[in-house]
Design a protein around this motif. Structure first.
Motif, PDB file in Angstrom:
ATOM      1  N   ARG A 186      -1.126   0.562 -10.945  1.00  0.00           N
ATOM      2  CA  ARG A 186      -0.411   1.286 -10.742  1.00  0.00           C
ATOM      3  C   ARG A 186       0.250   2.024 -11.893  1.00  0.00           C
ATOM      4  NH1 ARG A 186       1.048   5.738  -8.752  1.00  0.00           N
ATOM      5  NH2 ARG A 186       3.090   5.725  -8.382  1.00  0.00           N
ATOM      6  N   SER A 193      -5.166   2.991  -3.750  1.00  0.00           N
ATOM      7  CA  SER A 193      -4.790   3.073  -1.868  1.00  0.00           C
ATOM      8  C   SER A 193      -4.874   1.614  -1.541  1.00  0.00           C
ATOM      9  CB  SER A 193      -5.812   4.095  -1.976  1.00  0.00           C
ATOM     10  OG  SER A 193      -7.582   3.650  -2.323  1.00  0.00           O
ATOM     11  N   LYS A 202       2.441  -1.082   5.696  1.00  0.00           N
ATOM     12  CA  LYS A 202       2.376  -0.291   5.530  1.00  0.00           C
ATOM     13  C   LYS A 202       3.244   0.963   4.264  1.00  0.00           C
ATOM     14  CE  LYS A 202       0.840   3.032   8.503  1.00  0.00           C
ATOM     15  NZ  LYS A 202       0.905   3.941   9.400  1.00  0.00           N
ATOM     16  N   GLU A 203       4.655   0.037   4.794  1.00  0.00           N
ATOM     17  CA  GLU A 203       6.002   0.772   3.720  1.00  0.00           C
ATOM     18  C   GLU A 203       5.718  -0.062   2.624  1.00  0.00           C
ATOM     19  OE1 GLU A 203       9.433   0.369   6.220  1.00  0.00           O
ATOM     20  OE2 GLU A 203       9.317   2.080   7.799  1.00  0.00           O
ATOM     21  N   GLN A 206       3.373   2.078   0.619  1.00  0.00           N
ATOM     22  CA  GLN A 206       3.920   2.994  -0.026  1.00  0.00           C
ATOM     23  C   GLN A 206       4.943   3.186  -1.086  1.00  0.00           C
ATOM     24  OE1 GLN A 206       5.353   4.630   4.525  1.00  0.00           O
ATOM     25  NE2 GLN A 206       3.489   6.274   3.815  1.00  0.00           N
ATOM     26  N   SER A 207       6.047   2.080  -0.803  1.00  0.00           N
ATOM     27  CA  SER A 207       7.181   1.763  -1.818  1.00  0.00           C
ATOM     28  C   SER A 207       6.454   0.944  -3.600  1.00  0.00           C
ATOM     29  CB  SER A 207       8.405   0.823  -1.844  1.00  0.00           C
ATOM     30  OG  SER A 207       7.203  -0.678  -1.567  1.00  0.00           O
ATOM     31  N   GLY A 209       4.005   3.498  -4.435  1.00  0.00           N
ATOM     32  CA  GLY A 209       3.413   4.696  -5.440  1.00  0.00           C
ATOM     33  C   GLY A 209       1.864   4.841  -4.622  1.00  0.00           C
ATOM     34  N   LYS A 211      -1.557   4.618  -1.285  1.00  0.00           N
ATOM     35  CA  LYS A 211      -1.445   5.450  -0.426  1.00  0.00           C
ATOM     36  C   LYS A 211      -2.049   4.233   0.637  1.00  0.00           C
ATOM     37  CE  LYS A 211      -4.551   9.171   2.043  1.00  0.00           C
ATOM     38  NZ  LYS A 211      -5.659  10.005   1.068  1.00  0.00           N
ATOM     39  N   PRO A 212      -1.647   4.424   1.675  1.00  0.00           N
ATOM     40  CA  PRO A 212      -1.823   3.250   2.844  1.00  0.00           C
ATOM     41  C   PRO A 212      -3.588   3.528   3.435  1.00  0.00           C
ATOM     42  CG  PRO A 212       0.311   4.207   3.796  1.00  0.00           C
ATOM     43  CD  PRO A 212      -0.073   5.310   2.446  1.00  0.00           C
TER      44      PRO A 212
END
Length: 373
Positions: A186, A193, A202-203, A206-207, A209, A211-212
């Motif tokens: 990132r 992803s 999953k969280e 996402q945290s 940035g 995609k899960p």
């Protein structure tokens, strides 16, 4: 209490188990430190720096003579430990499942072998966890290795000559290495992803940035393992994941796989057919290649090209960042022993929770329940 720091003998091992920083800290606790000449050379730690920190720098025999504790990054050859005190502790990454004969030899030699990779993943042991510190660096380096092999840029670039699309990076396995790989990709501007068998990640994905990519509503998922590791996947989950991943992976420019299960071969995540579905010029980095590999066709220690896709299988990825890897590894060892240091006895005294978890041999026998099961 004499602590010996040995020069690594394993091929390609560039790390060292103690730096001048931690040598000085151990001396402050009351330990006598001895370092084999040249032990830190490949990790940017000069003999003169060890001497300035208060260590005795000498030959291997001089370093081992009367040593009560022997430090290593990888487990030293039991036959090379002559001169160490009876019952000396061997503190290193010992690969107990892959090097069982060596563990038996430690027992036969009367040594007390302490496997740092068996450190329990509990709150008070986080600062002692070599797997986390080294995996963090491996995840970072994996992205840089991928960037080095990938023939294009990572970020989207808008120029007068036109727009360059961002690279698509897919991380499989979201442990410590995977999370660092996501964060690094990132930072470099990639479109990222990630997937994992543990729903709790999953969280985390996402945290950062990213995609899960998750299989949903499949019966029999057994992804939540013990100690923070992934467990075995059920056949139903494996089939559903293969279908989901096959469609996603074909669109990716870079894939980084990090999945490991302690004591077992690495799970196969990417098949030859999935490799072939990727665009020519794509790159896969398999961080599990030394444990059998997550990717079909990966070769330990080599970069191979299969169906136009480069599969990177570097050994000892943390060792490719030797200075930082050594600094973190050595701090893990200091945090471990200093937490149990008994000032009156002048040596560390382990408790049952951590001692029983990492102790492989004692009194001439193999005693760890994970090896006796």
């Amino acid at each position: 209490m004499k602590i010996a720091v040995l020069k690594e003998q394993a091929a390609g091992e560039s790390r060292v188990a103690a730096t001048p920083e931690t040598v000085k800290k151990f001396i402050a606790l009351g330990a006598e430190m001895a370092v084999e000449a040249g032990a830190g050379e490949s990790a940017s730690c000069a003999d003169a720096d060890y001497a300035a920190a208060g260590a005795a720098v000498g030959t291997r025999d001089e370093t081992l003579k009367g040593a009560d504790i022997v430090f290593g990054v990888q487990g030293p050859d039991p036959a090379s430990l002559g001169g160490a005190a009876p019952g000396a502790w061997i503190v290193a990454s010992l690969n107990p499942f892959g090097e069982r004969a060596r563990v038996d030899a430690y027992a036969a030699g009367g040594y007390e072998a302490l496997a740092m990779e068996f450190m329990p993943r509990i709150t008070r042991a986080q600062s002692m966890d070599i797997l986390s510190s080294q995996s963090n660096l491996a995840g970072y380096k994996a992205v840089l290795d991928a960037a080095g092999e990938y023939g294009r840029v990572f970020p989207m670039m808008m120029t007068a000559a036109g727009t360059v699309s961002a690279a698509r990076v897919f991380v499989m396995g979201v442990g410590v290495a995977g999370l660092q790989a996501i964060a690094t990709a990132r930072r470099l501007g990639a479109q990222v992803s990630a997937t994992d068998v543990r729903s709790a990640t999953k969280e985390q994905i996402q945290s950062l940035g990213a995609k899960p990519i998750f299989v949903e509503n499949v019966a029999g998922i057994e992804g939540e393992g013990s100690g923070g590791y992934a467990g075995e996947m059920s056949p139903e989950y494996q089939a559903a994941q293969a279908e989901l991943v096959s469609g996603h992976i074909a669109k990716q420019d870079i894939v980084i796989t990090t999945a490991l299960i302690p004591g077992r071969p690495a799970p196969r995540l990417i098949s030859a057919a999935q490799v072939a579905s990727m665009k020519p010029g794509s790159v896969i980095v398999d961080l599990a290649v030394e444990q059998g590999g997550n990717v079909e066709g990966a070769v330990a220690g080599e970069i191979v090209t299969v169906s136009g896709v480069k599969i990177v299988g570097h050994r000892n990825v943390p060792g490719r960042l030797a200075a930082d890897a050594s600094a973190l590894f050595s701090r893990n060892l200091f945090n471990f022993l200093s937490a149990f240091w008994d000032k009156e006895a002048g040596k560390p005294m382990l408790d049952a929770e951590i001692g029983d978890a990492i102790r492989l041999t004692q009194g001439g026998a193999v005693v760890n329940q994970r090896l006796l099961a």
